[in-house]
Design an enzyme around this catalytic site. Structure first.
Site, PDB file in Angstrom:
ATOM      1  N   MET A   1      15.538  -9.180  -4.203  1.00 20.98           N
ATOM      2  CA  MET A   1      15.622  -7.726  -4.098  1.00 20.98           C
ATOM      3  C   MET A   1      15.400  -7.048  -5.446  1.00 20.98           C
ATOM      4  O   MET A   1      14.706  -6.046  -5.536  1.00 20.98           O
ATOM      5  CB  MET A   1      16.968  -7.305  -3.519  1.00 20.98           C
ATOM      6  CG  MET A   1      17.038  -5.815  -3.233  1.00 20.98           C
ATOM      7  SD  MET A   1      18.607  -5.316  -2.527  1.00 20.98           S
ATOM      8  CE  MET A   1      18.505  -6.060  -0.908  1.00 20.98           C
TER       9      MET A   1
ATOM     10  N   ARG B   1      -6.307  11.356  14.197  1.00 23.12           N
ATOM     11  CA  ARG B   1      -4.986  11.265  13.555  1.00 23.12           C
ATOM     12  C   ARG B   1      -4.503  12.706  13.497  1.00 23.12           C
ATOM     13  O   ARG B   1      -4.157  13.266  14.504  1.00 23.12           O
ATOM     14  CB  ARG B   1      -5.118  10.593  12.187  1.00 23.12           C
ATOM     15  CG  ARG B   1      -3.789  10.201  11.575  1.00 23.12           C
ATOM     16  CD  ARG B   1      -3.940   9.582  10.205  1.00 23.12           C
ATOM     17  NE  ARG B   1      -4.459  10.535   9.212  1.00 23.12           N
ATOM     18  CZ  ARG B   1      -4.567  10.287   7.912  1.00 23.12           C
ATOM     19  NH1 ARG B   1      -4.196   9.111   7.433  1.00 23.12           N
ATOM     20  NH2 ARG B   1      -5.039  11.190   7.091  1.00 23.12           N
TER      21      ARG B   1
ATOM     22  N   TYR C   1      15.481 -18.447  -3.776  1.00 27.33           N
ATOM     23  CA  TYR C   1      15.891 -18.656  -2.386  1.00 27.33           C
ATOM     24  C   TYR C   1      15.024 -19.701  -1.708  1.00 27.33           C
ATOM     25  O   TYR C   1      13.800 -19.695  -1.852  1.00 27.33           O
ATOM     26  CB  TYR C   1      15.814 -17.345  -1.602  1.00 27.33           C
ATOM     27  CG  TYR C   1      16.891 -16.366  -1.989  1.00 27.33           C
ATOM     28  CD1 TYR C   1      18.240 -16.686  -1.809  1.00 27.33           C
ATOM     29  CD2 TYR C   1      16.573 -15.142  -2.540  1.00 27.33           C
ATOM     30  CE1 TYR C   1      19.245 -15.783  -2.177  1.00 27.33           C
ATOM     31  CE2 TYR C   1      17.564 -14.234  -2.910  1.00 27.33           C
ATOM     32  CZ  TYR C   1      18.896 -14.564  -2.723  1.00 27.33           C
ATOM     33  OH  TYR C   1      19.869 -13.685  -3.094  1.00 27.33           O
TER      34      TYR C   1
ATOM     35  N   LYS D   1       0.468  14.037  -3.287  1.00 25.65           N
ATOM     36  CA  LYS D   1       1.484  13.653  -2.291  1.00 25.65           C
ATOM     37  C   LYS D   1       2.144  12.345  -2.721  1.00 25.65           C
ATOM     38  O   LYS D   1       1.669  11.683  -3.645  1.00 25.65           O
ATOM     39  CB  LYS D   1       0.815  13.506  -0.926  1.00 25.65           C
ATOM     40  CG  LYS D   1      -0.186  12.359  -0.856  1.00 25.65           C
ATOM     41  CD  LYS D   1      -1.006  12.418   0.416  1.00 25.65           C
ATOM     42  CE  LYS D   1      -1.933  11.222   0.504  1.00 25.65           C
ATOM     43  NZ  LYS D   1      -2.927  11.371   1.594  1.00 25.65           N
TER      44      LYS D   1
HETATM   45  C1  LIG Z   1      -4.200  11.518   0.907  1.00 22.21           C
HETATM   46  C2  LIG Z   1      -5.274  12.428   1.298  1.00 22.21           C
HETATM   47  C3  LIG Z   1      -6.385  12.616   0.469  1.00 22.21           C
HETATM   48  C4  LIG Z   1      -6.620  11.837  -0.793  1.00 22.21           C
HETATM   49  O1  LIG Z   1      -7.161  10.576  -0.452  1.00 22.21           O
HETATM   50  P1  LIG Z   1      -7.557   9.520  -1.587  1.00 22.21           P
HETATM   51  O2  LIG Z   1      -8.364   8.491  -0.880  1.00 22.21           O
HETATM   52  O3  LIG Z   1      -6.255   8.970  -2.081  1.00 22.21           O
HETATM   53  O4  LIG Z   1      -8.286  10.235  -2.628  1.00 22.21           O
HETATM   54  C5  LIG Z   1      -7.322  13.554   0.858  1.00 22.21           C
HETATM   55  N1  LIG Z   1      -7.185  14.246   1.992  1.00 22.21           N
HETATM   56  C6  LIG Z   1      -6.138  14.090   2.825  1.00 22.21           C
HETATM   57  C7  LIG Z   1      -6.052  14.893   4.069  1.00 22.21           C
HETATM   58  C8  LIG Z   1      -5.140  13.174   2.508  1.00 22.21           C
HETATM   59  O5  LIG Z   1      -4.105  13.018   3.331  1.00 22.21           O
END
Ligand SMILES: *Cc1c(COP(=O)(O)O)cnc(C)c1O
Length: 350
Positions: A292, A116, A244, A21
């Site tokens: 930036m 969550r 800055y 992801k």
């Molecule tokens: C992002 C995610 C993972 C991977 O987690 P890491 O700690 O980065 O290995 C696993 N399961 C779910 C549901 C996630 O959202």
């Protein structure tokens, strides 16, 4: 990355899912996916069907699971591309089953203590019953059950025990409903590295692939190097305000060099004064605010010419800062450093 998968393999006999992801944690989803599969990962994971389809288009043939689905689930696309989908609520499952082809593979995502995503414990019976009726009506089939560990980064099996118990309970409930024995998965990187009780049938590894053990216990291999060329160098006297607000004032006559990277490229603006980069085997401090698209480096007596390469972070150790160093300097975790690297930064596959 190969070394990281090998390290994970020393900790578990379960199937390894490579979670790619957020564009493979900033490293390129297809790049990370290919390297992880070549190194032995048997599954891939993403947070939308579209991302999973892009992996199929890139030639990846292993099973893929998606969850979260910010734009909903395209059930036809998922079924056609052999993409498994995880659903975490009764409503989401109901909407999915209305359109699900019989071949659509579904994982029930249950809440194992995080509040969550994931179906709350109080509604598991409803979720499982709905899935069972859907399956009878040839609307998808349940093949897996997943949870997520809320406290694995503490590297304390006791902290994981309630989630492990919940996971077992969910697996039993799915079996008891006559849905067969579901492929069960709970752990991400920390759980995998620190607590074998969390492994079940598969572990989902994201951070570990790119060199991060979120628990900070295992040394993983950094998977990337961020470099930039000096674009401007000037000699300045003592007492010169830099950047800055003149937040940094030179203490002595010195040289300042500009690197063309800023907060738009993922250099955190919230840095401590210790932040530095490496040039020719030595560390040099950042001077003043992160702009930036620029940072300034105080190089002391060294007038590095334009074109000199500076390493912001890399896997080498020694003088080269690691992503953990940047996380510490910015008061954050290494994940935000790697996922924050912006699109202007060119990715080169070594
Ligand atoms: C992002 C995610 C993972 C991977 O987690 P890491 O700690 O980065 O290995 C696993 N399961 C779910 C549901 C996630 O959202």
């Amino acid at each position: 990355m190969t070394a990281n998968v090998a390290k994970i393999r020393t900790r578990t006999g379960s199937t390894i899912m490579a979670v790619v992801k957020a564009d493979g944690y900033g490293h390129g989803a297809a790049t990370v996916a290919k390297a992880a599969v070549a190194a032995g990962a048997g599954w891939l994971g993403t947070t939308s069907v579209a991302e999973a389809s892009a992996l199929r288009d890139a030639g990846l043939a292993v099973p893929i699971l998606t969850w979260l689905h910010p734009s909903g689930i395209d059930a036809e696309e998922a079924a056609a591309a052999r993409i498994d989908v995880a659903v975490g609520s009764v409503d989401e499952l109901g909407a999915l089953l209305a359109r699900a082809p019989s071949i659509l593979r579904i994982h029930l995502h249950v809440d194992t203590g995080m509040s969550r995503g994931g179906c709350p414990r109080a509604r598991w019976d409803e979720l499982i019953d709905l899935a069972r009726r859907g399956q009878q009506a040839q609307r998808g089939r349940v093949v897996g059950v997943m949870g997520h560990l809320p406290s694995a980064d503490r590297a304390d099996p006791e902290a994981n025990a309630p989630a492990v118990a919940r996971m077992r309970e969910a697996r039993r409930a799915v079996r008891a409903a006559g849905l067969g024995s579901p492929f069960t998965h709970l752990a991400a990187t920390s759980g995998t590295l620190n607590d074998t009780a969390t492994h079940f049938d598969m572990v989902r590894i994201g951070a570990g692939l790119v060199g991060i053990d979120p628990s900070g216990i295992m040394a993983m291999h950094g998977a990337s190097r961020l470099t930039a060329p000096i674009v401007h160098t000037a000699a300045v006297p003592a007492g010169a305000p830099v950047g800055y607000d003149g937040a940094y004032v030179t203490e002595r006559a010195t040289h300042l060099s500009v690197l063309p990277l800023g907060y738009a490229d993922g250099i955190p603006r919230e840095l401590s004064p210790q932040a530095c980069v490496e040039i020719h085997g030595r560390r040099y401090q950042l001077a003043g605010r992160v702009s930036m698209d620029q940072i300034v480096i105080d190089t002391g007596a060294e007038p590095f010419p334009a074109g000199t390469s500076a390493t912001v972070f890399g896997p080498d150790g020694g003088a080269t800062p690691a992503i953990w160093d940047w996380a510490r300097w910015a008061g954050t975790i290494p994940h935000t450093i790697v996922t924050g690297i912006g699109p202007r930064v060119k990715r080169i596959i070594a």
